[in-house]
Scaffold this motif. Sequence first.
Motif, PDB file in Angstrom:
ATOM      1  N   GLU A   1       0.480  -1.472  -0.181  1.00 35.17           N
ATOM      2  CA  GLU A   1      -0.555  -0.015   0.093  1.00 35.17           C
ATOM      3  C   GLU A   1       0.622   1.113   0.217  1.00 35.17           C
ATOM      4  O   GLU A   1       1.809   1.460   0.205  1.00 35.17           O
ATOM      5  CB  GLU A   1      -1.103   0.155   1.156  1.00 35.17           C
ATOM      6  CG  GLU A   1      -0.110   0.075   2.312  1.00 35.17           C
ATOM      7  CD  GLU A   1      -1.109   0.286   3.937  1.00 35.17           C
ATOM      8  OE1 GLU A   1      -1.330   1.865   3.851  1.00 35.17           O
ATOM      9  OE2 GLU A   1      -1.384  -0.145   4.651  1.00 35.17           O
ATOM     10  N   GLN A   2      -0.228   1.720  -0.644  1.00 39.56           N
ATOM     11  CA  GLN A   2       1.575   3.298  -0.359  1.00 39.56           C
ATOM     12  C   GLN A   2       0.546   4.509   0.295  1.00 39.56           C
ATOM     13  O   GLN A   2      -0.642   4.207   1.164  1.00 39.56           O
ATOM     14  CB  GLN A   2       0.829   4.447  -1.885  1.00 39.56           C
ATOM     15  CG  GLN A   2       1.071   6.180  -2.283  1.00 39.56           C
ATOM     16  CD  GLN A   2       0.651   6.665  -3.524  1.00 39.56           C
ATOM     17  OE1 GLN A   2       0.026   7.463  -2.669  1.00 39.56           O
ATOM     18  NE2 GLN A   2       0.594   5.880  -4.040  1.00 39.56           N
ATOM     19  N   PHE A   3       1.751   5.297   0.974  1.00 41.29           N
ATOM     20  CA  PHE A   3       1.354   5.452   2.386  1.00 41.29           C
ATOM     21  C   PHE A   3       1.904   7.014   2.595  1.00 41.29           C
ATOM     22  O   PHE A   3       1.194   7.417   3.715  1.00 41.29           O
ATOM     23  CB  PHE A   3       1.674   5.286   3.678  1.00 41.29           C
ATOM     24  CG  PHE A   3       2.970   4.753   4.415  1.00 41.29           C
ATOM     25  CD1 PHE A   3       3.629   5.595   4.746  1.00 41.29           C
ATOM     26  CD2 PHE A   3       4.322   3.851   3.759  1.00 41.29           C
ATOM     27  CE1 PHE A   3       5.350   5.863   5.434  1.00 41.29           C
ATOM     28  CE2 PHE A   3       5.719   3.707   3.887  1.00 41.29           C
ATOM     29  CZ  PHE A   3       5.759   4.928   4.619  1.00 41.29           C
ATOM     30  N   ARG A   4       2.254   7.448   1.952  1.00 43.08           N
ATOM     31  CA  ARG A   4       3.287   8.982   2.349  1.00 43.08           C
ATOM     32  C   ARG A   4       3.518   9.371   0.903  1.00 43.08           C
ATOM     33  O   ARG A   4       4.847   8.557   0.799  1.00 43.08           O
ATOM     34  CB  ARG A   4       3.051   9.956   3.718  1.00 43.08           C
ATOM     35  CG  ARG A   4       3.401  10.779   3.507  1.00 43.08           C
ATOM     36  CD  ARG A   4       4.147  11.145   4.474  1.00 43.08           C
ATOM     37  NE  ARG A   4       4.442  12.533   5.104  1.00 43.08           N
ATOM     38  CZ  ARG A   4       4.727  13.081   5.769  1.00 43.08           C
ATOM     39  NH1 ARG A   4       5.192  12.602   6.925  1.00 43.08           N
ATOM     40  NH2 ARG A   4       5.594  14.392   5.878  1.00 43.08           N
ATOM     41  N   THR A   5       3.952  10.811   1.010  1.00 43.83           N
ATOM     42  CA  THR A   5       4.864  11.372  -0.354  1.00 43.83           C
ATOM     43  C   THR A   5       5.511  12.610   0.244  1.00 43.83           C
ATOM     44  O   THR A   5       4.955  13.027   0.665  1.00 43.83           O
ATOM     45  CB  THR A   5       3.977  11.946  -1.483  1.00 43.83           C
ATOM     46  OG1 THR A   5       2.848  11.156  -2.214  1.00 43.83           O
ATOM     47  CG2 THR A   5       4.203  13.279  -2.240  1.00 43.83           C
ATOM     48  N   TYR A   6       6.845  11.543   0.110  1.00 39.65           N
ATOM     49  CA  TYR A   6       7.735  13.284   0.607  1.00 39.65           C
ATOM     50  C   TYR A   6       8.278  13.634  -0.353  1.00 39.65           C
ATOM     51  O   TYR A   6       8.897  13.759  -1.218  1.00 39.65           O
ATOM     52  CB  TYR A   6       9.128  12.563   1.227  1.00 39.65           C
ATOM     53  CG  TYR A   6       8.454  11.199   2.487  1.00 39.65           C
ATOM     54  CD1 TYR A   6       9.312  11.846   4.026  1.00 39.65           C
ATOM     55  CD2 TYR A   6       7.811  10.518   2.189  1.00 39.65           C
ATOM     56  CE1 TYR A   6       8.002  11.797   4.480  1.00 39.65           C
ATOM     57  CE2 TYR A   6       7.104   8.760   3.580  1.00 39.65           C
ATOM     58  CZ  TYR A   6       7.576   9.811   4.742  1.00 39.65           C
ATOM     59  OH  TYR A   6       6.655   9.316   5.236  1.00 39.65           O
ATOM     60  N   GLY A   7       9.194  14.931  -0.401  1.00 37.01           N
ATOM     61  CA  GLY A   7       8.886  15.766  -1.396  1.00 37.01           C
ATOM     62  C   GLY A   7       9.569  17.607  -0.426  1.00 37.01           C
ATOM     63  O   GLY A   7       9.526  18.496  -1.341  1.00 37.01           O
ATOM     64  N   ASP A   8      10.565  17.556   0.657  1.00 31.39           N
ATOM     65  CA  ASP A   8      11.188  18.538   0.999  1.00 31.39           C
ATOM     66  C   ASP A   8      12.513  18.726  -0.313  1.00 31.39           C
ATOM     67  O   ASP A   8      12.233  17.701  -0.587  1.00 31.39           O
ATOM     68  CB  ASP A   8      11.682  17.691   2.616  1.00 31.39           C
ATOM     69  CG  ASP A   8      12.461  18.844   2.622  1.00 31.39           C
ATOM     70  OD1 ASP A   8      13.135  19.281   2.225  1.00 31.39           O
ATOM     71  OD2 ASP A   8      12.609  19.039   3.895  1.00 31.39           O
ATOM     72  N   PRO A   9      12.511  19.755  -0.466  1.00 30.58           N
ATOM     73  CA  PRO A   9      13.841  20.039  -0.908  1.00 30.58           C
ATOM     74  C   PRO A   9      15.120  19.245  -0.921  1.00 30.58           C
ATOM     75  O   PRO A   9      15.156  19.567  -2.260  1.00 30.58           O
ATOM     76  CB  PRO A   9      13.250  21.522  -1.919  1.00 30.58           C
ATOM     77  CG  PRO A   9      12.521  22.213  -1.261  1.00 30.58           C
ATOM     78  CD  PRO A   9      11.482  20.647  -0.256  1.00 30.58           C
ATOM     79  N   GLU A  10      15.179  19.503   0.004  1.00 27.85           N
ATOM     80  CA  GLU A  10      16.320  19.436   0.171  1.00 27.85           C
ATOM     81  C   GLU A  10      17.241  17.254   0.558  1.00 27.85           C
ATOM     82  O   GLU A  10      18.032  17.674   0.412  1.00 27.85           O
ATOM     83  CB  GLU A  10      17.386  20.003   1.479  1.00 27.85           C
ATOM     84  CG  GLU A  10      17.007  21.924   1.726  1.00 27.85           C
ATOM     85  CD  GLU A  10      17.742  22.086  -0.061  1.00 27.85           C
ATOM     86  OE1 GLU A  10      18.713  21.849  -0.139  1.00 27.85           O
ATOM     87  OE2 GLU A  10      17.358  23.554  -0.377  1.00 27.85           O
TER      88      GLU A  10
END
Length: 245
Positions: free
Chosen positions: A77-86
């Motif tokens: 299952e997909q549980f989260r997206t992470y997109g911090d620029p750094e």
Amino acid sequence: MRHSHDRERVAVTVDLVIFTVRDERLHVLLIERGKEPFEGRHALPGGYVRAGEHLDAAARRELVEETGVDAGQMHLEQFRTYGDPERDPRGRVITVAYLALGPDMPVARAGTDARAAGWEPVDAVLDGRIDLAFDHGAILREGLERARSQLEYTTVAATFCREPFTIAELRQVYEVVWGLKLDASNFRRKVTKARGFLVATGAHRTPDIGRPAGLYRRGDARLLTPPLLRSGDAVAAQLTTLALR
């Protein structure tokens, strides 16, 4: 009037938090990176999403490449997206994290960008003995809490067991994932009364010591009714521990 906006080139990846129970401990699949950035550091398995590829398809592909196990044999299952620029020194990389749960799985094999791959105890990451690359430590911790909560409200705990299994084997899954000791009689009463969770096979397994144990398989239910909840104090303590480490 038209306004120009800077458009950043963005890459998309999938990362997998793959849990299994081995030797009565919760393990996670980790790779040793074979190239920079973070060459030689441990990380979660994953990779770039290919052109025209759906996210779920990318996760299933990575799962097969890293474990040799088809996603149909596991809970994915997909549980989260992470997109911090750094989060990635190579540039803007957005990753979609997936949780995979399954029974004791085969020896891991390293993918194309990995030097090695193996099953590592989760507590080795939590207590700092293994320091993960990128933001994978945070992803693993959130995946762990997701797995713990899933055991409360769904029947995925049975995914960790090879059928047929005993109540004691199922209880061990809960104890290992939750990190809690459970009362055997109380646990048996709750799981056998939960609607559609377990189906008795009518067969028994005779241990070296003790009485024969009944064997079960997973029922058709996907939601656990009623839920099997951790105590509020236990949840608070676990969340605090995950946040501090």
